[in-house]
Design an enzyme around this catalytic site. Structure first.
Site, short mmCIF file in Angstrom:
data_model
loop_
_atom_site.label_atom_id
_atom_site.label_comp_id
_atom_site.label_asym_id
_atom_site.label_seq_id
_atom_site.Cartn_x
_atom_site.Cartn_y
_atom_site.Cartn_z
N ASP A 158 -20.65 -3.32 -6.46
CA ASP A 158 -21.78 -2.74 -7.18
C ASP A 158 -22.57 -3.83 -7.92
O ASP A 158 -22.21 -5.01 -7.85
CB ASP A 158 -21.27 -1.68 -8.16
N ASP A 160 0.82 -1.21 0.00
CA ASP A 160 0.00 0.00 0.00
C ASP A 160 0.86 1.26 0.00
O ASP A 160 0.74 2.12 0.88
CB ASP A 160 -0.94 -0.02 1.21
N GLN A 168 -7.45 -1.86 12.89
CA GLN A 168 -6.92 -3.08 12.28
C GLN A 168 -6.44 -4.02 13.38
O GLN A 168 -5.70 -3.62 14.27
CB GLN A 168 -5.75 -2.74 11.37
N LYS A 185 -0.23 -7.79 -3.58
CA LYS A 185 -1.55 -7.16 -3.51
C LYS A 185 -1.43 -5.67 -3.75
O LYS A 185 -0.64 -5.00 -3.09
CB LYS A 185 -2.21 -7.43 -2.16
N ASP A 193 -6.68 -5.48 -5.09
CA ASP A 193 -7.63 -5.48 -3.96
C ASP A 193 -8.72 -4.42 -4.20
O ASP A 193 -8.87 -3.48 -3.43
CB ASP A 193 -6.85 -5.20 -2.67
N GLY A 205 1.28 -6.24 5.37
CA GLY A 205 1.47 -4.93 4.78
C GLY A 205 2.61 -4.16 5.42
O GLY A 205 3.76 -4.32 5.08
N ARG A 206 2.24 -3.31 6.41
CA ARG A 206 3.20 -2.40 7.01
C ARG A 206 4.40 -3.10 7.65
O ARG A 206 5.49 -2.54 7.71
CB ARG A 206 2.49 -1.54 8.06
N SER A 217 -10.68 -8.23 9.04
CA SER A 217 -9.91 -8.15 10.28
C SER A 217 -10.07 -6.83 11.01
O SER A 217 -9.51 -6.65 12.08
CB SER A 217 -8.42 -8.37 9.97
N LYS A 240 -12.07 -4.75 -4.21
CA LYS A 240 -13.28 -4.86 -3.37
C LYS A 240 -14.52 -4.33 -4.09
O LYS A 240 -15.21 -3.42 -3.62
CB LYS A 240 -13.10 -4.13 -2.03
#
Length: 481
Positions: free
Chosen positions: A315, A257, A432, A279, A310, A452-453, A370, A312
Site C-alpha cells: 500500500d 504456514d 507453485q 517465516k 511475510d 515450507g511443506r 516462484s 508482503k
C-alpha cells in the site's frame, strides 16, 4: 560401433518437425527469455521418434565403450526413453522416486539390484547437470556406482564439466551446436537465428565458475563467503543475518504456514536449532494475541534464529506505517525482517523505514516470485534493484528466484532469499514451482532457501529440517570452491 551420422541428422530434422525443438521467444522456468525451447516430453506421442532416440543413445554408449549392469532414468521425461532402451537391449532398469513415501517400503530406488553394481543414468536433456545429480545421489546411497550418464541433447551450458567434477562421464547424442549446424544446413534456421541462440547459450552458463565450451561461455564472478558479505552491507539486520548464517552454518528459512499461533510456537521450538530464519504469516492465526511476539522472540534468542513476517506490504506509505507499527499485530515490535511489493513505488519503502529503521529492522523487496504466471520479472525486477540501491540502510535484500541472471553483482551485501524449495523439485496444483537447494544456491545464485511443506508437513519435521539444512549448506560451500 560408430554412430551413424545420417541417422543423427534424420533424428534432428524429425525433432524439429514435431516441435520438440522450437525457436522464438520463450520464458524458461527461471524467468529468463530464451530464443530456443526444447520440449522432449512430446516424443512419447511419436513411437518412431522414441525408438530412434533410444537407439541413438544406445549407439553412442557402445561407441564410447560404456559398461554398466543396469540403468535408471531421471524422472519424468527420461523414463520412457530408459524403458525403450531397457526393452530393446535386455538391460535391467531401476526407477527413482521423486518423492519418497512415508509408508510401505519407503524406498527411494525401486527395482531389483545388488549393492556394488554399476548403474547408467539416462536423461533427456542436460543444462547444469543438477537433475542428473538428484538421481545419482540416491543411487549412491543404496550402494550403486554411477560412472556414465547418457543424454539426447546437451545444451552445452556447463553440465558436462559439472558432471566431470563428480567423476561422471557424459555421453551426448546431440550437442546443441550439432543441432544448430544441421538445422542451418537444411534451411530450417537462418544464420542470424543460429548466432542468437549461440549468444544466449554463451551468456547463460551454469555454476559459479562456468567453464567455456565451443560456444564461447562467459565466466561468472566468484562467490563471496557470508562473512565477507556482512562487511558490504549498510543494514544492521542484514549484517546480523550474514554473521548468524556463517556461525550457525545454516542458510535454511522455514516457511511455517501452519493454522494456529500455538502450532507455530511449538514448531519454532522444534526447528529452531536447524534454521537461520523462521517465516511467519501472523494473519493466518485465529489465536494470535499480545503474547505471540514475546514468545517467538524468546525462542529466537534461545535457538539463534531471526523472525521474518511475510506480510508482503503493498500500500501507500502512510498506510503501511500503521500496518507495520501498530494495528492488531504490531509487526515491527517482534519481526526482524519483513517484505514489500514495489507496485506503489518507493514511497512504500519510506513508510516502512520510518517505523523499522530505528528498531534495527530489515526490508526485503519482492523482486521475483516462484509462482506460475508471475509478473514479477524483467523490468519489474530491475526497478526493485534500483529502489534497493536508493535505500541501503533499510533494504537488506530481495525475494528472488534467479539472481545470478541479474545485472547486479554478488558483492553488494544484499541477501537473496528464494521460496519454493523442495529436495525433489517439481510443482504443485496451485502453480507453485519448486527447485532443489543445490540448484537454488549453486546455479540460481541465492543465499537463503525457503522451505515450507517439505518440512512442516513431514512425518518428522525436525529430521526433515536437518536434511534441508545440510543440503543448503553443502550447496553453499560447493559454490565457494
Amino acid at each position: 560401433m560408430a554412430v551413424n551420422e545420417e541417422k543423427i541428422d534424420a533424428l534432428i530434422l524429425r525433432l524439429h518437425e514435431i516441435e520438440a525443438v522450437k525457436f522464438g521467444e520463450f520464458k524458461l522456468k527461471s524467468g529468463i527469455m530464451s530464443p530456443i525451447y526444447i520440449d522432449l516430453r512430446v516424443i512419447v506421442s511419436y513411437p518412431d521418434v522414441l525408438a530412434s532416440v533410444a537407439g541413438c543413445m544406445w549407439d553412442v554408449l557402445k561407441a564410447n565403450g560404456a559398461e554398466f549392469d543396469n540403468m535408471c532414468g531421471v524422472p519424468y521425461t527420461a523414463l520412457p526413453i530408459a524403458t525403450c532402451m531397457s526393452l530393446n537391449n535386455d538391460c535391467p532398469m531401476l526407477m527413482r522416486r521423486k518423492e519418497v513415501k512415508d509408508y510401505g517400503t519407503k524406498k527411494a530406488i525401486e527395482g531389483a539390484f545388488t549393492a556394488g553394481q554399476t548403474c547408467l543414468v539416462v536423461e533427456d536433456l542436460v543444462t547444469s547437470g543438477a537433475s542428473v545429480m538428484e538421481t545419482v545421489e540416491p543411487l549412491n546411497q543404496v550402494g550403486l556406482k554411477v560412472k556414465d550418464v547418457v543424454v539426447l541433447i546437451d545444451r552445452e551450458q556447463g553440465g558436462e564439466a559439472r558432471l566431470a567434477s563428480n567423476d561422471l562421464r557424459l555421453h551426448a547424442v546431440l550437442p546443441l551446436s550439432r543441432v544448430l549446424k544441421t538445422l542451418e544446413k537444411e534451411g530450417k534456421m537462418s544464420a542470424d537465428l543460429v548466432q542468437s541462440v549461440k549468444a544466449f547459450i554463451a551468456a547463460n552458463q551454469t555454476g559459479p565458475n562456468a567453464s567455456g565450451n565451443e560456444m564461447g561461455a562467459a565466466e561468472t564472478p566468484k562467490r563471496l563467503a557470508y562473512a565477507a558479505r556482512a562487511e558490504l552491507t549498510a543494514n544492521q539486520c542484514a549484517k546480523d543475518l550474514w554473521n548468524l548464517m556463517e556461525t550457525k552454518k545454516t542458510n535454511l528459512c522455514v516457511a511455517a504456514d501452519v493454522d494456529t499461533a500455538a502450532e507455530l510456537i511449538e514448531l519454532a521450538d522444534k526447528l529452531g536449532p536447524e534454521i537461520c530464519i523462521l517465516k511467519t504469516h501472523c494473519d493466518l492465526y485465529p489465536d494470535f494475541d499480545d503474547t505471540f511476539g514475546s514468545k517467538l522472540l524468546e525462542l529466537a534468542a534461545k535457538h539463534k534464529f531471526m523472525i521474518f513476517e511475510d506480510r508482503k506490504f503493498a500500500d501507500i506509505g502512510n498506510t503501511v506505517v500503521g500496518q507495520y507499527g501498530s494495528g492488531v499485530h504490531k509487526i515491527a515490535d517482534w519481526s526482524h525482517i519483513t517484505n514489500a511489493h514495489i507496485v506503489p513505488g518507493s514511497g512504500i519503502i519510506d513508510g516502512l523505514k520510518s517505523v523499522g529503521l530505528a528498531k534495527g529492522r530489515g526490508l526485503l523487496l519482492l523482486a521475483e516470485m516462484s509462482s506460475k504466471g508471475t509478473m514479477a520479472n524483467g523490468a519489474y525486477t530491475e526497478a526493485a534493484v534500483k529502489m534497493a540501491a536508493e535505500h541501503p540502510d533499510f533494504v537488506m535484500g530481495f525475494i528472488s528466484t534467479r539472481p545470478s541472471a541479474w545485472k547486479a553483482e554478488w558483492s553488494k551485501g544484499l541477501v537473496q532469499m528464494t521460496p519454493g524449495v523442495q529436495l525433489g523439485g517439481g510443482g504443485d496444483a496451485m502453480g507453485q514451482q519448486y527447485n532443489t537447494p543445490e540448484r537454488v544456491i549453486g546455479e540460481c545464485g541465492s543465499d537463503v532457501i525457503i522451505v515450507g511443506r517439505g518440512i512442516y508437513r513431514a512425518a518428522d519435521p525436525a529430521a526433515a529440517a536437518a536434511e534441508y539444512r545440510k543440503a543448503g549448506w553443502d550447496a553453499y560451500t560447493a559454490a565457494l570452491a
